[in-house]
Motif scaffolding. Sequence first.
Motif, PDB file in Angstrom:
ATOM      1  N   THR A  36       0.829  -1.212   0.000  1.00 24.08           N
ATOM      2  CA  THR A  36       0.000   0.000   0.000  1.00 24.08           C
ATOM      3  C   THR A  36       0.859   1.256   0.000  1.00 24.08           C
ATOM      4  O   THR A  36       0.914   1.989  -0.986  1.00 24.08           O
ATOM      5  N   ARG A  59       2.917  12.356  15.634  1.00 28.79           N
ATOM      6  CA  ARG A  59       1.573  11.777  15.575  1.00 28.79           C
ATOM      7  C   ARG A  59       0.846  11.961  16.896  1.00 28.79           C
ATOM      8  O   ARG A  59       1.415  11.735  17.956  1.00 28.79           O
ATOM      9  N   ASN A  63      -4.057   8.232  18.494  1.00 31.36           N
ATOM     10  CA  ASN A  63      -4.283   7.555  17.209  1.00 31.36           C
ATOM     11  C   ASN A  63      -3.516   6.230  17.186  1.00 31.36           C
ATOM     12  O   ASN A  63      -2.303   6.213  17.068  1.00 31.36           O
ATOM     13  N   HIS A  68       1.484  -5.394  12.162  1.00 35.34           N
ATOM     14  CA  HIS A  68       1.719  -6.196  10.959  1.00 35.34           C
ATOM     15  C   HIS A  68       2.278  -7.553  11.335  1.00 35.34           C
ATOM     16  O   HIS A  68       3.220  -7.643  12.131  1.00 35.34           O
ATOM     17  N   ARG A 123      -2.868  -6.494  10.313  1.00 39.81           N
ATOM     18  CA  ARG A 123      -2.878  -6.852   8.895  1.00 39.81           C
ATOM     19  C   ARG A 123      -1.632  -7.627   8.507  1.00 39.81           C
ATOM     20  O   ARG A 123      -0.606  -7.568   9.182  1.00 39.81           O
ATOM     21  N   SER A 183      -4.395   0.511   3.526  1.00 41.99           N
ATOM     22  CA  SER A 183      -5.291  -0.637   3.641  1.00 41.99           C
ATOM     23  C   SER A 183      -6.694  -0.198   4.064  1.00 41.99           C
ATOM     24  O   SER A 183      -6.891   0.874   4.642  1.00 41.99           O
ATOM     25  N   ARG A 198     -12.127   2.807   7.446  1.00 40.99           N
ATOM     26  CA  ARG A 198     -11.320   3.595   6.510  1.00 40.99           C
ATOM     27  C   ARG A 198     -11.317   2.851   5.177  1.00 40.99           C
ATOM     28  O   ARG A 198     -10.844   1.716   5.130  1.00 40.99           O
ATOM     29  N   GLY A 256      -7.936   7.775  13.652  1.00 47.32           N
ATOM     30  CA  GLY A 256      -7.138   8.517  12.675  1.00 47.32           C
ATOM     31  C   GLY A 256      -7.970   9.292  11.678  1.00 47.32           C
ATOM     32  O   GLY A 256      -7.510  10.259  11.079  1.00 47.32           O
TER      33      GLY A 256
HETATM   34  O1  TXA Z   1      -1.823   0.330   4.453  1.00 47.60           O
HETATM   35  C1  TXA Z   1      -1.731   0.626   5.641  1.00 47.60           C
HETATM   36  O2  TXA Z   1      -2.621   0.355   6.455  1.00 47.60           O
HETATM   37  C2  TXA Z   1      -0.433   1.317   6.098  1.00 47.60           C
HETATM   38  C3  TXA Z   1       0.731   0.345   5.901  1.00 47.60           C
HETATM   39  C4  TXA Z   1       2.012   0.902   6.444  1.00 47.60           C
HETATM   40  O3  TXA Z   1       0.406  -0.886   6.484  1.00 47.60           O
HETATM   41  N1  TXA Z   1      -0.543   1.732   7.464  1.00 47.60           N
HETATM   42  C5  TXA Z   1      -1.320   2.775   7.866  1.00 47.60           C
HETATM   43  O4  TXA Z   1      -1.239   3.079   9.207  1.00 47.60           O
HETATM   44  O5  TXA Z   1      -2.016   3.416   7.102  1.00 47.60           O
HETATM   45  P1  TXA Z   1      -1.763   4.441   9.830  1.00 47.60           P
HETATM   46  O6  TXA Z   1      -1.276   4.448  11.208  1.00 47.60           O
HETATM   47  O7  TXA Z   1      -1.352   5.576   8.973  1.00 47.60           O
HETATM   48  O8  TXA Z   1      -3.312   4.281   9.880  1.00 47.60           O
HETATM   49  C6  TXA Z   1      -3.897   3.389  10.800  1.00 47.60           C
HETATM   50  C7  TXA Z   1      -5.385   3.612  10.850  1.00 47.60           C
HETATM   51  C8  TXA Z   1      -5.721   4.888  11.566  1.00 47.60           C
HETATM   52  O9  TXA Z   1      -6.830   5.495  10.930  1.00 47.60           O
HETATM   53  C9  TXA Z   1      -6.080   4.387  12.963  1.00 47.60           C
HETATM   54  O10 TXA Z   1      -6.928   5.257  13.641  1.00 47.60           O
HETATM   55  C10 TXA Z   1      -6.737   3.054  12.657  1.00 47.60           C
HETATM   56  O11 TXA Z   1      -5.969   2.539  11.591  1.00 47.60           O
HETATM   57  N2  TXA Z   1      -6.693   2.136  13.801  1.00 47.60           N
HETATM   58  C11 TXA Z   1      -5.611   1.576  14.362  1.00 47.60           C
HETATM   59  N3  TXA Z   1      -5.969   0.816  15.425  1.00 47.60           N
HETATM   60  C12 TXA Z   1      -7.317   0.888  15.525  1.00 47.60           C
HETATM   61  C13 TXA Z   1      -8.293   0.330  16.416  1.00 47.60           C
HETATM   62  N4  TXA Z   1      -7.935  -0.457  17.416  1.00 47.60           N
HETATM   63  N5  TXA Z   1      -9.587   0.643  16.209  1.00 47.60           N
HETATM   64  C14 TXA Z   1      -9.954   1.437  15.173  1.00 47.60           C
HETATM   65  N6  TXA Z   1      -9.082   1.998  14.308  1.00 47.60           N
HETATM   66  C15 TXA Z   1      -7.783   1.742  14.475  1.00 47.60           C
END
Ligand code: TXA
Length: 373
Positions: A36, A59, A63, A68, A123, A183, A198, A256
Amino acid sequence: NTKIWRALEPGGRERAIAEAARMLRDGGIVAFPTETVYGLGADAADTAAVERIFAAKGRPADNPLIVHIADTGQLDALVLPYGELASRLMERFWPGPLTLVLPVRPGAVSPRVTAGLDTVALRMPHHDLALRLIAEAGRPIAAPSANSSGRPSPTEAAHVIDDLNGRIDGIVDGGPTGVGVESTVVEIAGPGSVRILRPGGVTAEQLRETADEVLLDPALGLGLPSVSLQPGEEPSASWRENEAAEAAHGAPRSPGMKYAHYAPRGVMELVQGEPSAVRAYILEAVEEARRRGERTGVLTYEERAAGYDADAVIVCGSLARLETAARRLYGSLREFDARGIDRIWAEACPQTGIGLALLNRLAKAAAHRIVRV
Ligand code: TXA
Ligand code: MG
């Protein structure tokens, strides 16, 4: 000092994997490619390392991060028993751009990773270098996108270097990523039902083939009339309405999603409507802005690019194959910055397939300045 491994050079790959994995085991923070966008990884159980990720990116601490894994054998230690739909989604979409929010096993990851929630986002990336690196590190890797908070996500190592060089321990350069947007994040909403928190690389249509029902988190704001502006209207009114809409629907379930995000430095507007009306609106807006002495940009598609006269007209891809536009979206937003553009108009795309994710990112890059003409 940031170590950069060129994994595509002869012999570079094995060395990158071995050295970057050791760095991760030793509490370092390392950027690596996925299918991604590039992620910035750390041992998910190491609070000090995870805190360095938040610091390097700037950050917000509320958030949470995505964890992974390289192997479904890592699951049981991370999450509490989950239902049948979650297993079917893993089977169908892993490795791949689908993130599942599942009940976290208490103590399995640093509380900084989950931001105190009782769930963890998981993921398995569809990218050989990423999978090899995670396997070699021998532990789950927490990794947000490897950009400075608020900037467009990185789809090339050069983007990571621009944002984070000197602030992180290493960068594995594995060339450009494939999907180009992040993702899809989903939670299980009920038996047979998933909710998209998302939109991303796995489409709602694809999810619907495995789930009986696919819900969209209303807080995404997509298609909400409350975020629509009249031509020429300033966004402040819309923000208030958008906040009211959010209060009505509850806060976004993916923390996020509430942050202004993915944004270029120039002020951007997303323009939606009949193609000819969109073009007429943008042509006039560009002309006015140029008269004010601003540097102007238009983000458009192969089929629509002809006839614009702005300082930067960037074609991100083809409307007929929106995957191409997704792949180049973030690079295009960074390109406007590199060319010193003050005002950007982006043409909207259809909401089908990967278009849903594309439109979501465009709306966020535009800080929800959405004009319907
Ligand atoms: O494609 C992707 O998902 C990339 C690659 C690096 O794997 N990662 C990514 O991570 O986009 P980040 O941190 O930019 O976005 C993570 C999203 C955020 O919107 C966050 O709020 C949500 O996932 N998230 C993480 N843990 C969560 C949880 N326990 N409940 C709900 N949302 C969560
Ligand atoms: Mg991100």
